[in-house]
Scaffold this motif. Sequence first.
Motif, PDB file in Angstrom:
ATOM      1  N   MET A   1      34.114 -12.726  18.713  1.00 41.97           N
ATOM      2  CA  MET A   1      35.103 -13.425  18.061  1.00 41.97           C
ATOM      3  C   MET A   1      36.535 -12.872  18.992  1.00 41.97           C
ATOM      4  N   ARG A   2      36.677 -11.674  18.808  1.00 38.54           N
ATOM      5  CA  ARG A   2      38.148 -11.325  19.747  1.00 38.54           C
ATOM      6  C   ARG A   2      37.780 -11.513  21.195  1.00 38.54           C
ATOM      7  N   GLU A   3      36.597 -11.426  21.745  1.00 41.32           N
ATOM      8  CA  GLU A   3      36.345 -11.690  23.004  1.00 41.32           C
ATOM      9  C   GLU A   3      36.710 -13.288  23.470  1.00 41.32           C
ATOM     10  N   GLU A   4      36.411 -14.124  22.522  1.00 41.76           N
ATOM     11  CA  GLU A   4      37.032 -15.631  22.899  1.00 41.76           C
ATOM     12  C   GLU A   4      38.364 -15.563  23.103  1.00 41.76           C
ATOM     13  N   PHE A   5      39.162 -14.943  22.283  1.00 38.87           N
ATOM     14  CA  PHE A   5      40.567 -14.999  22.148  1.00 38.87           C
ATOM     15  C   PHE A   5      41.202 -14.313  23.478  1.00 38.87           C
ATOM     16  N   TYR A   6      40.628 -13.118  23.856  1.00 36.27           N
ATOM     17  CA  TYR A   6      41.057 -12.287  25.083  1.00 36.27           C
ATOM     18  C   TYR A   6      40.667 -13.100  26.423  1.00 36.27           C
ATOM     19  N   LYS A   7      39.482 -13.866  26.313  1.00 33.58           N
ATOM     20  CA  LYS A   7      39.120 -14.831  27.458  1.00 33.58           C
ATOM     21  C   LYS A   7      40.251 -15.844  27.478  1.00 33.58           C
ATOM     22  N   THR A   8      40.562 -16.299  26.501  1.00 39.77           N
ATOM     23  CA  THR A   8      41.548 -17.613  26.615  1.00 39.77           C
ATOM     24  C   THR A   8      42.818 -16.929  27.140  1.00 39.77           C
ATOM     25  N   LEU A   9      43.313 -15.756  26.517  1.00 42.21           N
ATOM     26  CA  LEU A   9      44.505 -15.342  27.052  1.00 42.21           C
ATOM     27  C   LEU A   9      44.482 -14.940  28.500  1.00 42.21           C
ATOM     28  N   SER A  10      43.485 -14.381  29.057  1.00 37.79           N
ATOM     29  CA  SER A  10      43.114 -14.119  30.368  1.00 37.79           C
ATOM     30  C   SER A  10      42.771 -15.052  31.240  1.00 37.79           C
ATOM     31  N   SER A  11      42.620 -16.396  30.841  1.00 42.82           N
ATOM     32  CA  SER A  11      42.016 -17.464  31.817  1.00 42.82           C
ATOM     33  C   SER A  11      43.215 -17.929  32.609  1.00 42.82           C
ATOM     34  N   PRO A  12      42.579 -18.213  33.943  1.00 41.69           N
ATOM     35  CA  PRO A  12      43.802 -18.661  34.996  1.00 41.69           C
ATOM     36  C   PRO A  12      44.129 -19.918  34.738  1.00 41.69           C
ATOM     37  N   ILE A  13      43.334 -20.770  33.930  1.00 43.56           N
ATOM     38  CA  ILE A  13      43.741 -22.082  33.626  1.00 43.56           C
ATOM     39  C   ILE A  13      44.895 -21.992  32.729  1.00 43.56           C
ATOM     40  N   TRP A  14      44.733 -21.295  31.581  1.00 47.75           N
ATOM     41  CA  TRP A  14      45.897 -21.073  30.660  1.00 47.75           C
ATOM     42  C   TRP A  14      47.181 -20.741  31.266  1.00 47.75           C
ATOM     43  N   TRP A  15      47.219 -19.691  32.177  1.00 53.78           N
ATOM     44  CA  TRP A  15      48.379 -19.153  32.943  1.00 53.78           C
ATOM     45  C   TRP A  15      48.895 -20.303  33.992  1.00 53.78           C
ATOM     46  N   GLY A  16      47.895 -20.736  34.535  1.00 59.27           N
ATOM     47  CA  GLY A  16      48.337 -21.985  35.607  1.00 59.27           C
ATOM     48  C   GLY A  16      49.046 -23.047  34.864  1.00 59.27           C
ATOM     49  N   ALA A  17      48.540 -23.511  33.835  1.00 63.18           N
ATOM     50  CA  ALA A  17      49.241 -24.453  32.986  1.00 63.18           C
ATOM     51  C   ALA A  17      50.646 -24.190  32.614  1.00 63.18           C
ATOM     52  N   LEU A  18      50.736 -22.938  32.083  1.00 68.62           N
ATOM     53  CA  LEU A  18      52.145 -22.466  31.726  1.00 68.62           C
ATOM     54  C   LEU A  18      53.005 -22.368  32.753  1.00 68.62           C
ATOM     55  N   VAL A  19      52.786 -21.864  34.183  1.00 68.41           N
ATOM     56  CA  VAL A  19      53.306 -21.752  35.162  1.00 68.41           C
ATOM     57  C   VAL A  19      54.007 -23.307  35.598  1.00 68.41           C
ATOM     58  N   ILE A  20      52.725 -24.223  35.489  1.00 70.64           N
ATOM     59  CA  ILE A  20      53.283 -25.464  36.053  1.00 70.64           C
ATOM     60  C   ILE A  20      54.190 -26.103  35.186  1.00 70.64           C
ATOM     61  N   ALA A  21      53.982 -26.050  33.862  1.00 70.26           N
ATOM     62  CA  ALA A  21      54.915 -26.365  32.832  1.00 70.26           C
ATOM     63  C   ALA A  21      56.403 -25.828  32.990  1.00 70.26           C
ATOM     64  N   ALA A  22      56.353 -24.493  33.217  1.00 72.31           N
ATOM     65  CA  ALA A  22      57.732 -23.779  33.503  1.00 72.31           C
ATOM     66  C   ALA A  22      58.476 -24.448  34.637  1.00 72.31           C
ATOM     67  N   ILE A  23      57.982 -24.878  35.573  1.00 73.22           N
ATOM     68  CA  ILE A  23      58.681 -25.368  36.810  1.00 73.22           C
ATOM     69  C   ILE A  23      59.109 -26.712  36.570  1.00 73.22           C
ATOM     70  N   MET A  24      58.784 -27.529  35.609  1.00 78.41           N
ATOM     71  CA  MET A  24      58.992 -28.885  35.210  1.00 78.41           C
ATOM     72  C   MET A  24      60.561 -29.154  35.338  1.00 78.41           C
ATOM     73  N   PRO A  25      61.497 -28.469  34.779  1.00 81.37           N
ATOM     74  CA  PRO A  25      62.845 -28.632  34.593  1.00 81.37           C
ATOM     75  C   PRO A  25      63.469 -28.605  36.260  1.00 81.37           C
ATOM     76  N   PHE A  26      62.892 -27.919  37.199  1.00 80.70           N
ATOM     77  CA  PHE A  26      63.313 -28.187  38.440  1.00 80.70           C
ATOM     78  C   PHE A  26      62.783 -29.221  39.173  1.00 80.70           C
ATOM     79  N   VAL A  27      61.865 -30.034  38.650  1.00 83.70           N
ATOM     80  CA  VAL A  27      61.224 -31.074  39.204  1.00 83.70           C
ATOM     81  C   VAL A  27      61.834 -32.373  38.655  1.00 83.70           C
ATOM     82  N   LEU A  28      61.841 -32.548  37.625  1.00 88.23           N
ATOM     83  CA  LEU A  28      62.082 -33.714  36.674  1.00 88.23           C
ATOM     84  C   LEU A  28      63.625 -33.913  36.287  1.00 88.23           C
TER      85      LEU A  28
END
Length: 331
Positions: A1-28
């Motif tokens: 159960m905890r493994e699934e949460f830590y897997k999500t927290l360490s997922s490159p897709i998760w962090w990649g989505a956050l990084v892409i979202a974070a740079i949106m104010p510089f693009v739009l």
Amino acid sequence: MREEFYKTLSSPIWWGALVIAAIMPFVLSSYYVHILTLALVYVALASSWNIVGGMAGQISLAHSLFIGIGSMFSAALLLKLGINMWLGLVISAVISGILGAVIAWIDFRFQLGHLSFVLITLAFAEMGSIVVEGWDFLGGASGLLLPKDTGNFLAFQFGGGHGAFWMMLGLAAICVLVNVAILNSPLGYYLRTIRDNEKAAQAIGVNILRYKITAMVISAMLASVVGTAYVRYLTFADPYLLISPVITIEIVLFATVGGLGRAYGPALGALLLVPLGEILRGKLGSTLPGLHYFIYGIVVISVILVTPRGLLPLFERLWARWRGPAVASKP
């Protein structure tokens, strides 16, 4: 159960989505940054409501009360008593958590059915709206105007559009992560058991009262925190917007369209529907009044008819089909 949460927290897709979202104010442009900021507000609110409405199956319409406490009360503490909004955020969240526990206790004590629970929570929301509109300390019907955002972080200011966007992005990510954590914990299993068959859950020893109160308190406190951040972004505490039951109905709509009870379902619904509604209103609202509401309604009805369980399960099935041949072709 905890493994699934830590897997999500360490997922490159998760962090990649956050990084892409974070740079949106510089693009739009600032217009689209505003739309995305609103979308993130509703991602956070829909995800907080999902803990009660999606996981526990308790369709609560009281969340406008918690949002209103977070926004109106923290603004009043700042303007009338000079209390820092960071402290106001904490005080409002505690009050919201206590009210959430009271509502959950009333539900358990009187064994309310689903319809009765909806009506009780709606009554709480309406009472909160009446109190706010009639109490001068909270601004009454005129609302409260907050000081200009100068970027002073210690005063709960974030420096305008870009800072507000990043603040909302952080809150939305926290609310989604809380959903992931709960779904992959014993609390999540107990809540889903209560949702599917409350009497059976009680028969096997699940503490119904404890888990209903826990879910409602977490949900109410998250909604209150988001409400405080939202009013800081708006700079005007409008009671007709922030404590109206209409905002809860919108939250329920986004969570339902995205996928009730799923960690990412409410976020998906808000990210799709909020920009759609705002863009339609911006493009058609002045030239053809009312048409944007009609198109928006057609889209929502079509989604619900095509996929009653929400868009997320549909996307997962499409993803599985697309990946199927690729996986099968590997030796």
